[in-house]
Design a protein around this motif. Structure first.
Motif, PDB file in Angstrom:
ATOM      1  N   SER A 168      -4.587   9.808  -6.464  1.00 38.50           N
ATOM      2  CA  SER A 168      -5.972  10.135  -6.105  1.00 38.50           C
ATOM      3  C   SER A 168      -6.200   9.958  -4.605  1.00 38.50           C
ATOM      4  O   SER A 168      -5.410   9.310  -3.912  1.00 38.50           O
ATOM      5  CB  SER A 168      -6.944   9.235  -6.874  1.00 38.50           C
ATOM      6  N   LYS A 169      -7.288  10.533  -4.109  1.00 36.97           N
ATOM      7  CA  LYS A 169      -7.628  10.398  -2.696  1.00 36.97           C
ATOM      8  C   LYS A 169      -7.843   8.938  -2.330  1.00 36.97           C
ATOM      9  O   LYS A 169      -7.384   8.467  -1.279  1.00 36.97           O
ATOM     10  CB  LYS A 169      -8.894  11.215  -2.385  1.00 36.97           C
ATOM     11  N   GLU A 170      -8.529   8.208  -3.217  1.00 35.64           N
ATOM     12  CA  GLU A 170      -8.783   6.788  -2.935  1.00 35.64           C
ATOM     13  C   GLU A 170      -7.482   5.996  -2.949  1.00 35.64           C
ATOM     14  O   GLU A 170      -7.248   5.150  -2.083  1.00 35.64           O
ATOM     15  CB  GLU A 170      -9.755   6.217  -3.966  1.00 35.64           C
ATOM     16  N   GLY A 171      -6.624   6.259  -3.920  1.00 36.13           N
ATOM     17  CA  GLY A 171      -5.355   5.553  -3.994  1.00 36.13           C
ATOM     18  C   GLY A 171      -4.493   5.786  -2.763  1.00 36.13           C
ATOM     19  O   GLY A 171      -3.902   4.852  -2.216  1.00 36.13           O
ATOM     20  N   LYS A 172      -4.419   7.027  -2.314  1.00 34.09           N
ATOM     21  CA  LYS A 172      -3.625   7.335  -1.120  1.00 34.09           C
ATOM     22  C   LYS A 172      -4.198   6.648   0.105  1.00 34.09           C
ATOM     23  O   LYS A 172      -3.454   6.147   0.969  1.00 34.09           O
ATOM     24  CB  LYS A 172      -3.575   8.852  -0.910  1.00 34.09           C
ATOM     25  N   ALA A 173      -5.525   6.624   0.226  1.00 34.02           N
ATOM     26  CA  ALA A 173      -6.152   5.969   1.386  1.00 34.02           C
ATOM     27  C   ALA A 173      -5.897   4.463   1.346  1.00 34.02           C
ATOM     28  O   ALA A 173      -5.621   3.845   2.385  1.00 34.02           O
ATOM     29  CB  ALA A 173      -7.658   6.255   1.398  1.00 34.02           C
ATOM     30  N   GLN A 174      -5.970   3.865   0.166  1.00 35.27           N
ATOM     31  CA  GLN A 174      -5.723   2.428   0.047  1.00 35.27           C
ATOM     32  C   GLN A 174      -4.294   2.079   0.449  1.00 35.27           C
ATOM     33  O   GLN A 174      -4.062   1.102   1.167  1.00 35.27           O
ATOM     34  CB  GLN A 174      -5.992   1.985  -1.401  1.00 35.27           C
ATOM     35  N   VAL A 175      -3.332   2.879  -0.007  1.00 33.41           N
ATOM     36  CA  VAL A 175      -1.938   2.607   0.314  1.00 33.41           C
ATOM     37  C   VAL A 175      -1.678   2.819   1.805  1.00 33.41           C
ATOM     38  O   VAL A 175      -0.991   2.011   2.447  1.00 33.41           O
ATOM     39  CB  VAL A 175      -1.007   3.497  -0.530  1.00 33.41           C
ATOM     40  N   GLU A 176      -2.214   3.886   2.381  1.00 35.21           N
ATOM     41  CA  GLU A 176      -2.004   4.134   3.807  1.00 35.21           C
ATOM     42  C   GLU A 176      -2.591   3.005   4.647  1.00 35.21           C
ATOM     43  O   GLU A 176      -1.980   2.558   5.632  1.00 35.21           O
ATOM     44  CB  GLU A 176      -2.634   5.466   4.221  1.00 35.21           C
ATOM     45  N   LEU A 177      -3.763   2.503   4.261  1.00 37.55           N
ATOM     46  CA  LEU A 177      -4.369   1.382   4.984  1.00 37.55           C
ATOM     47  C   LEU A 177      -3.456   0.162   4.940  1.00 37.55           C
ATOM     48  O   LEU A 177      -3.224  -0.490   5.965  1.00 37.55           O
ATOM     49  CB  LEU A 177      -5.733   1.055   4.373  1.00 37.55           C
ATOM     50  N   ALA A 178      -2.933  -0.152   3.766  1.00 36.98           N
ATOM     51  CA  ALA A 178      -2.044  -1.310   3.635  1.00 36.98           C
ATOM     52  C   ALA A 178      -0.774  -1.125   4.461  1.00 36.98           C
ATOM     53  O   ALA A 178      -0.296  -2.065   5.114  1.00 36.98           O
ATOM     54  CB  ALA A 178      -1.689  -1.528   2.163  1.00 36.98           C
ATOM     55  N   GLN A 179      -0.217   0.089   4.467  1.00 38.14           N
ATOM     56  CA  GLN A 179       1.001   0.342   5.243  1.00 38.14           C
ATOM     57  C   GLN A 179       0.750   0.190   6.744  1.00 38.14           C
ATOM     58  O   GLN A 179       1.567  -0.392   7.464  1.00 38.14           O
ATOM     59  CB  GLN A 179       1.524   1.748   4.945  1.00 38.14           C
ATOM     60  N   LEU A 180      -0.380   0.703   7.220  1.00 42.06           N
ATOM     61  CA  LEU A 180      -0.675   0.604   8.653  1.00 42.06           C
ATOM     62  C   LEU A 180      -0.929  -0.839   9.065  1.00 42.06           C
ATOM     63  O   LEU A 180      -0.509  -1.271  10.150  1.00 42.06           O
ATOM     64  CB  LEU A 180      -1.882   1.476   9.004  1.00 42.06           C
ATOM     65  N   GLN A 181      -1.605  -1.612   8.214  1.00 42.06           N
ATOM     66  CA  GLN A 181      -1.838  -3.019   8.532  1.00 42.06           C
ATOM     67  C   GLN A 181      -0.527  -3.798   8.558  1.00 42.06           C
ATOM     68  O   GLN A 181      -0.376  -4.742   9.338  1.00 42.06           O
ATOM     69  CB  GLN A 181      -2.794  -3.633   7.505  1.00 42.06           C
ATOM     70  N   TYR A 182       0.421  -3.398   7.719  1.00 45.23           N
ATOM     71  CA  TYR A 182       1.744  -4.028   7.733  1.00 45.23           C
ATOM     72  C   TYR A 182       2.535  -3.616   8.972  1.00 45.23           C
ATOM     73  O   TYR A 182       3.235  -4.421   9.582  1.00 45.23           O
ATOM     74  CB  TYR A 182       2.505  -3.629   6.467  1.00 45.23           C
ATOM     75  N   LEU A 183       2.406  -2.346   9.366  1.00 40.44           N
ATOM     76  CA  LEU A 183       3.196  -1.817  10.477  1.00 40.44           C
ATOM     77  C   LEU A 183       2.725  -2.330  11.836  1.00 40.44           C
ATOM     78  O   LEU A 183       3.540  -2.554  12.735  1.00 40.44           O
ATOM     79  CB  LEU A 183       3.124  -0.281  10.454  1.00 40.44           C
ATOM     80  N   LEU A 184       1.422  -2.532  11.985  1.00 43.06           N
ATOM     81  CA  LEU A 184       0.845  -2.813  13.303  1.00 43.06           C
ATOM     82  C   LEU A 184       1.541  -3.954  14.045  1.00 43.06           C
ATOM     83  O   LEU A 184       1.933  -3.788  15.202  1.00 43.06           O
ATOM     84  CB  LEU A 184      -0.653  -3.091  13.157  1.00 43.06           C
ATOM     85  N   PRO A 185       1.734  -5.137  13.441  1.00 45.66           N
ATOM     86  CA  PRO A 185       2.392  -6.209  14.193  1.00 45.66           C
ATOM     87  C   PRO A 185       3.899  -6.029  14.332  1.00 45.66           C
ATOM     88  O   PRO A 185       4.560  -6.843  14.981  1.00 45.66           O
ATOM     89  CB  PRO A 185       2.077  -7.461  13.357  1.00 45.66           C
ATOM     90  N   ARG A 186       4.448  -4.978  13.724  1.00 50.08           N
ATOM     91  CA  ARG A 186       5.902  -4.783  13.748  1.00 50.08           C
ATOM     92  C   ARG A 186       6.336  -3.668  14.688  1.00 50.08           C
ATOM     93  O   ARG A 186       7.478  -3.238  14.644  1.00 50.08           O
ATOM     94  CB  ARG A 186       6.399  -4.504  12.319  1.00 50.08           C
ATOM     95  N   LEU A 187       5.420  -3.187  15.521  1.00 48.39           N
ATOM     96  CA  LEU A 187       5.786  -2.193  16.515  1.00 48.39           C
ATOM     97  C   LEU A 187       6.599  -2.863  17.620  1.00 48.39           C
ATOM     98  O   LEU A 187       6.222  -3.908  18.138  1.00 48.39           O
ATOM     99  CB  LEU A 187       4.532  -1.548  17.123  1.00 48.39           C
ATOM    100  N   ARG A 188       7.705  -2.261  17.986  1.00 45.04           N
ATOM    101  CA  ARG A 188       8.501  -2.804  19.095  1.00 45.04           C
ATOM    102  C   ARG A 188       7.841  -2.459  20.425  1.00 45.04           C
ATOM    103  O   ARG A 188       7.262  -1.395  20.581  1.00 45.04           O
ATOM    104  CB  ARG A 188       9.908  -2.206  19.080  1.00 45.04           C
ATOM    105  N   GLY A 189       7.961  -3.313  21.399  1.00 44.79           N
ATOM    106  CA  GLY A 189       7.416  -3.000  22.720  1.00 44.79           C
ATOM    107  C   GLY A 189       7.042  -4.230  23.504  1.00 44.79           C
ATOM    108  O   GLY A 189       7.293  -5.366  23.101  1.00 44.79           O
ATOM    109  N   TRP A 190       6.413  -4.006  24.657  1.00 47.02           N
ATOM    110  CA  TRP A 190       6.065  -5.104  25.553  1.00 47.02           C
ATOM    111  C   TRP A 190       4.913  -5.930  25.013  1.00 47.02           C
ATOM    112  O   TRP A 190       4.781  -7.101  25.332  1.00 47.02           O
ATOM    113  CB  TRP A 190       5.676  -4.553  26.933  1.00 47.02           C
ATOM    114  N   GLY A 191       4.038  -5.298  24.250  1.00 44.79           N
ATOM    115  CA  GLY A 191       2.914  -6.046  23.713  1.00 44.79           C
ATOM    116  C   GLY A 191       1.747  -6.087  24.664  1.00 44.79           C
ATOM    117  O   GLY A 191       1.647  -5.328  25.624  1.00 44.79           O
ATOM    118  N   GLU A 192       0.835  -7.042  24.436  1.00 43.78           N
ATOM    119  CA  GLU A 192      -0.422  -7.077  25.169  1.00 43.78           C
ATOM    120  C   GLU A 192      -0.242  -7.449  26.639  1.00 43.78           C
ATOM    121  O   GLU A 192      -1.109  -7.211  27.458  1.00 43.78           O
ATOM    122  CB  GLU A 192      -1.383  -8.082  24.507  1.00 43.78           C
ATOM    123  N   SER A 193       0.892  -8.078  27.006  1.00 39.40           N
ATOM    124  CA  SER A 193       1.066  -8.506  28.398  1.00 39.40           C
ATOM    125  C   SER A 193       1.148  -7.324  29.348  1.00 39.40           C
ATOM    126  O   SER A 193       0.909  -7.474  30.539  1.00 39.40           O
ATOM    127  CB  SER A 193       2.339  -9.352  28.522  1.00 39.40           C
TER     128      SER A 193
END
Length: 491
Positions: free
Chosen positions: A185-210
């Motif tokens: 369903s549209k709601e199910g897909k949105a819920q899963v995508e939200l969870a995946q993005l929240q999981y991915l956000l702190p795992r991006l490689r890079g310099w970070g906030e500095s």
């Protein structure tokens, strides 16, 4: 031969006495020392030194053509677990559940290893030496992925990946992947995508906030050295886009929650009782819903086959309407991101009048399943709902296990969704547990108000009817809302 001979070999270690003579110290099949030989409060030496192979996890097929076909399509994975509390049986059950998750996600499980540590290593999770041994297992098995039985910090995942030289994912990422495959369903897909993005956000490689949003030349606005640069970096563009997408998904889910709340409110206003079916994944919730209502919901012998909640109408033996809601299954260590994303869906459980908590009676650890489900229900505020433990799969479960559960869970019932055994008793139990209308009415309804008579049958409890010249005489118990509409017809 002990119960664990299939898993571990008995080993012997040569230690030195104070006088220099070697002493052979023996260990049993569980890896525990037979003679006193611990060092302080630490685990036994052999326990801490051994990377244990757990047999019986392979899901490879024996037919050559099928194996070749699956090798072309499916990832080949090795499972890895770090055991730091509980019993060895708990650790093995967790790894077997991870094997089922990996196969559901579409992979071939080749092997599994367990290591006991007082706590996971901060850099490589398993420790550098054991990570190298895991690398040897990966090479020997021809695997292309390692699945860790736990949630890895970003640094731990990178550290382990650098050693084993293949892709490493953790339990959380695996569950998110399964949810992404099964959401319809549209709601199910949105819920899963939200969870995946929240999981991915702190795992991006890079310099970070500095190095955030560096500005070049005079645009540095006098901030001095170190503030001039190429502008926003690629990693920061990714981070900003993810944050923007997360905000958009939350707005969309808020709108969908409003619609869901409106439907629930409508049912409450009409005083239609609700029953929620919840429980561990693959416990048989959808099969029970189909047995009770003939809903025709998808039933598969795999984990998380149901993600989108299904609400169906049913009625008791005396004709009272109620709703049955099938919900997403739970699992031990369910990712926090998923609980948050699916909160609006799980609120179906919190708003229900009765909870059918389905337990797989044939599972190695049904009590652990019950505890895991109750933890999640407490997080979404559904712990106050009246609960009935429904022990499913009674046709294949050990009778002693069923008796043990029923002794500890006084409000329980045993059924088999496959054979239909126990469902007459389950329906009678639902009938008894659902709230009943309490307000007695004695009315004469004109024959042109058949709509009110129908509502009394649907929403109330008819005690007596009699057909008179001027209408239908009805003596019944009804809800407060219906009582207000019947006042004008009171005798």
């Amino acid at each position: 031969m002990t119960a664990h001979d299939d898993f571990f070999d008995t080993r012997a270690t040569a230690l030195a006495k104070d006088d220099g003579e070697p002493v052979l110290e023996r260990y049993d099949a569980d890896g525990f020392v037979l003679d006193p030989g611990t060092d302080g409060d630490q685990f036994e030496r052999e326990n801490r030194a051994a990377l244990r192979r757990v047999e019986g996890l392979s899901t490879e097929l024996t037919d050559v053509t099928e194996v070749e076909y699956r090798q072309l399509r499916l990832e080949r994975v090795v499972l890895a677990g770090v055991w730091h509390d509980g019993t060895i049986q708990d650790a093995e059950n967790s790894l077997r559940e991870l094997s089922a998750l990996a196969e559901t996600a579409g992979s071939t499980v080749l092997a599994g290893v367990l290591q006991r540590r007082s706590k996971p290593d901060a850099s490589t999770w398993m420790g550098a030496g054991k990570a190298k041994e895991l690398r040897d297992v990966v090479i020997a098995e021809g695997a292309d992925t390692v699945v860790a039985d736990g949630e890895l910090a970003p640094g731990q995942r990178r550290g382990l990946e650098d050693v084993v030289k293949v892709k490493v994912i953790d339990r959380t990422a695996l569950i998110l992947d399964i949810f992404a495959q099964h959401a319809k369903s549209k709601e199910g897909k949105a819920q899963v995508e939200l969870a995946q993005l929240q999981y991915l956000l702190p795992r991006l490689r890079g310099w970070g906030e500095s190095m955030s949003r560096q500005a070049g030349g005079q645009a540095a606005a006098g901030q001095g050295m170190g503030s001039r640069g190429p502008g926003e970096t690629k990693i920061e563009l990714d981070r900003r886009r993810i944050n923007t997408r997360i905000a958009k998904l939350k707005r969309e889910l808020t709108g969908m929650k409003t619609m869901r709340d409106t439907k629930r409110s409508s049912r409450r206003n009409h005083h239609v009782p609700s029953v929620a079916i919840a429980g561990y994944t693959n416990a048989g919730k959808s099969s029970i819903l189909n047995r009770l209502t003939g809903a025709g919901v998808l039933v598969q012998n795999q984990l998380f086959a149901t993600l989108d909640p299904t609400v169906r109408r049913a009625e008791t033996a005396d004709g009272r309407l109620y709703t049955l809601a099938d919900t997403v299954g739970f699992v031990s260590n369910l990712p926090h991101q998923l609980i948050e994303a699916f909160r609006s869906t799980l609120e179906e459980v919190g708003d229900s009048d009765l909870l059918l908590h389905v337990v797989d009676g044939s599972h190695p650890d049904p009590e652990g399943q019950i505890s895991a489900v109750r933890e999640v229900l407490a997080e979404v505020g559904a712990h106050d709902v009246r609960e009935v433990i429904v022990i499913n799969k009674a046709d294949v479960a050990d009778p002693e296990v069923i008796d043990r559960i029923r002794r500890s869970e006084k409000h329980s019932i045993t059924v088999s969704a496959r054979t239909g055994a126990g469902f007459a008793e389950l329906k009678a139990l639902i009938d008894d547990e659902l709230p009943r209308p309490e307000i007695r009415v004695d009315v004469v309804l004109p024959y042109d108000r058949g709509d009110l008579l129908s509502r009394i049958h649907d929403e109330g409890e008819v005690l007596e009817t009699e057909h008179l010249a001027d209408g239908t005489h009805v003596h019944a118990k009804v809800t407060p809302a219906l009582d207000g509409e019947l006042t004008a017809f009171a005798r």
